[in-house]
Design a protein around this motif. Sequence first.
Motif, PDB file in Angstrom:
ATOM      1  N   ASP A   1     106.751  43.604  64.960  1.00  0.00           N
ATOM      2  CA  ASP A   1     106.769  43.159  63.574  1.00  0.00           C
ATOM      3  C   ASP A   1     107.802  43.963  62.778  1.00  0.00           C
ATOM      4  N   VAL A   2     108.840  43.303  62.283  1.00  0.00           N
ATOM      5  CA  VAL A   2     109.907  44.018  61.573  1.00  0.00           C
ATOM      6  C   VAL A   2     109.410  44.698  60.291  1.00  0.00           C
ATOM      7  N   PRO A   3     108.578  44.043  59.467  1.00  0.00           N
ATOM      8  CA  PRO A   3     108.066  44.771  58.300  1.00  0.00           C
ATOM      9  C   PRO A   3     107.361  46.081  58.669  1.00  0.00           C
ATOM     10  N   TYR A   4     106.584  46.068  59.741  1.00  0.00           N
ATOM     11  CA  TYR A   4     105.940  47.325  60.159  1.00  0.00           C
ATOM     12  C   TYR A   4     106.986  48.326  60.635  1.00  0.00           C
ATOM     13  N   GLN A   5     107.944  47.859  61.451  1.00  0.00           N
ATOM     14  CA  GLN A   5     108.981  48.768  61.945  1.00  0.00           C
ATOM     15  C   GLN A   5     109.741  49.412  60.792  1.00  0.00           C
ATOM     16  N   TRP A   6     110.067  48.621  59.776  1.00  0.00           N
ATOM     17  CA  TRP A   6     110.782  49.179  58.619  1.00  0.00           C
ATOM     18  C   TRP A   6     109.901  50.174  57.863  1.00  0.00           C
ATOM     19  N   LEU A   7     108.602  49.909  57.796  1.00  0.00           N
ATOM     20  CA  LEU A   7     107.703  50.853  57.119  1.00  0.00           C
ATOM     21  C   LEU A   7     107.669  52.195  57.841  1.00  0.00           C
ATOM     22  N   THR A   8     107.854  52.199  59.150  1.00  0.00           N
ATOM     23  CA  THR A   8     107.873  53.484  59.856  1.00  0.00           C
ATOM     24  C   THR A   8     109.056  54.342  59.417  1.00  0.00           C
ATOM     25  N   TYR A   9     110.094  53.713  58.871  1.00  0.00           N
ATOM     26  CA  TYR A   9     111.243  54.453  58.345  1.00  0.00           C
ATOM     27  C   TYR A   9     111.049  54.868  56.892  1.00  0.00           C
ATOM     28  N   PHE A  10     110.465  53.998  56.092  1.00  0.00           N
ATOM     29  CA  PHE A  10     110.516  54.218  54.644  1.00  0.00           C
ATOM     30  C   PHE A  10     109.178  54.533  53.986  1.00  0.00           C
ATOM     31  N   LEU A  11     108.092  54.517  54.743  1.00  0.00           N
ATOM     32  CA  LEU A  11     106.794  54.919  54.203  1.00  0.00           C
ATOM     33  C   LEU A  11     106.477  56.308  54.738  1.00  0.00           C
ATOM     34  N   ASP A  12     106.521  57.305  53.879  1.00  0.00           N
ATOM     35  CA  ASP A  12     106.361  58.688  54.317  1.00  0.00           C
ATOM     36  C   ASP A  12     104.922  59.053  54.657  1.00  0.00           C
ATOM     37  N   ASP A  13     103.964  58.380  54.050  1.00  0.00           N
ATOM     38  CA  ASP A  13     102.547  58.723  54.202  1.00  0.00           C
ATOM     39  C   ASP A  13     102.050  58.336  55.602  1.00  0.00           C
ATOM     40  N   ASP A  14     101.810  59.344  56.452  1.00  0.00           N
ATOM     41  CA  ASP A  14     101.394  59.092  57.831  1.00  0.00           C
ATOM     42  C   ASP A  14     100.043  58.383  57.900  1.00  0.00           C
ATOM     43  N   GLU A  15      99.121  58.805  57.054  1.00  0.00           N
ATOM     44  CA  GLU A  15      97.782  58.206  57.083  1.00  0.00           C
ATOM     45  C   GLU A  15      97.812  56.749  56.649  1.00  0.00           C
ATOM     46  N   LYS A  16      98.581  56.468  55.606  1.00  0.00           N
ATOM     47  CA  LYS A  16      98.682  55.085  55.139  1.00  0.00           C
ATOM     48  C   LYS A  16      99.348  54.211  56.194  1.00  0.00           C
ATOM     49  N   LEU A  17     100.368  54.754  56.847  1.00  0.00           N
ATOM     50  CA  LEU A  17     101.058  53.999  57.887  1.00  0.00           C
ATOM     51  C   LEU A  17     100.112  53.679  59.045  1.00  0.00           C
ATOM     52  N   LYS A  18      99.294  54.646  59.433  1.00  0.00           N
ATOM     53  CA  LYS A  18      98.337  54.407  60.518  1.00  0.00           C
ATOM     54  C   LYS A  18      97.309  53.351  60.122  1.00  0.00           C
ATOM     55  N   GLN A  19      96.883  53.396  58.853  1.00  0.00           N
ATOM     56  CA  GLN A  19      95.917  52.408  58.385  1.00  0.00           C
ATOM     57  C   GLN A  19      96.519  51.003  58.426  1.00  0.00           C
ATOM     58  N   ILE A  20      97.777  50.889  58.037  1.00  0.00           N
ATOM     59  CA  ILE A  20      98.465  49.597  58.097  1.00  0.00           C
ATOM     60  C   ILE A  20      98.552  49.111  59.540  1.00  0.00           C
TER      61      ILE A  20
END
Length: 409
Positions: A338-357
């Motif tokens: 999923d490209v939106p998720y892949q891009w979030l791994t670059y631009f979303l700094d919050d590790d916990e929020k990223l894992k929740q997503i």
Amino acid sequence: RAFDQRIAMSATDPAAAPSPEHETDQVINPIDVQGDSETGEIDYKKLIEAFGTSEIDEKLIKRFEKLTGTKAHPWLRRGMFYSHREFDQILDLYEQKKPFYLYTGRGPSSASLHMGHLIPFMFTKYLQEVFNVPLVIQITDDEKFFWKDKSLSEYHNLAFENTKDIIAVGFDITKTFIFTDLDYMRYLYPNVCKIQKFVTANQINGIFGFGLEAHCGKFAYPAIQAAPSFSNCFPHIFGTKVDVPCLIPCAIDQDPYFRMTRDVAPRLGYLKPALVHSKFFPALQGSATKMSSSNQNSAIFLTDTPKQIKNKVQKYAFSGGRETLEEHRRLGGVPEKDVPYQWLTYFLDDDEKLKQIYDDYKSGRMSTGEIKKILVDTITPLVLAQQKRRAAVTDDVVKAFCAVRKISF
């Protein structure tokens, strides 16, 4: 054909030669990037094995954090910058309080950078702040002239505009020198000549696969990108010193230039450059396609409006979701594709929020529309902030960054 994993490089480190068990049809070099012919994916582990580089592992990251007293950048922790050549030796120098400098660059092919272009500059800025070292940025207006169709003056003008985008990332002018090859060549040329004398046309062709029908500019250029790896190219910063090593953050496709450089360096009495390599930032249409400045819909450009950003993400961002919402709720999405998720791994700094997503999307609790909205809400402020900083970069500011002058060292 261009250098790929099946072709050994006579002009590079012996360890870089591929072995039969790692044979693959993916092609990775500065001129051409092609994933596996069946899957379209790039096997980054095989690139490490084929190129003879080392993985940036947890042990190296922890040592970096211990020495610098700084939490590693998310792109290090998440494996976007994943490979290196002698980064451990750079950490040795930092621990011993010995000097080194950073070197990166940009080929000016379009008037505006896109978000993928920002990756090496944002990471280099982070390294500059952590290590507190000088940085040189090469703008290769000559390179683009050799490979593209615009006039030399057009590429020189694009270099000036791209420099504004780069400055807007936030580099420290007291520690940063930016130069175009056309403007700075007289300082580079002595080392360019020395490098060219030690690399044969057969070696260049073996590395890059230009073919003997290519014009001589393509054969001559690699030495120009190699030269800034050596500190005496910058006498206004390092004087005549040849013993100040450099660290080069770059995408993995640029490694062939610097394998050549590392092979030549000892024969010139110079130090080999160290490198940290990034993976490729995926195009909106997915990792099997290439983000391109010539395809406006493959990327988010730094000039895009919030409306354009929203439209591109909603319309073009490849989804790892299912065919129907009902099926998605039942089977869950595929974040890895999923490209939106892949891009979030670059631009979303919050590790916990990223894992929740990740968990919510994979389980089907989060829909494709919801994850695309999160991406739009994450990257739009970043692009607008970059645009605001860029608007403040005047022609005089560019000239100040590009002035041949003493910088902090």
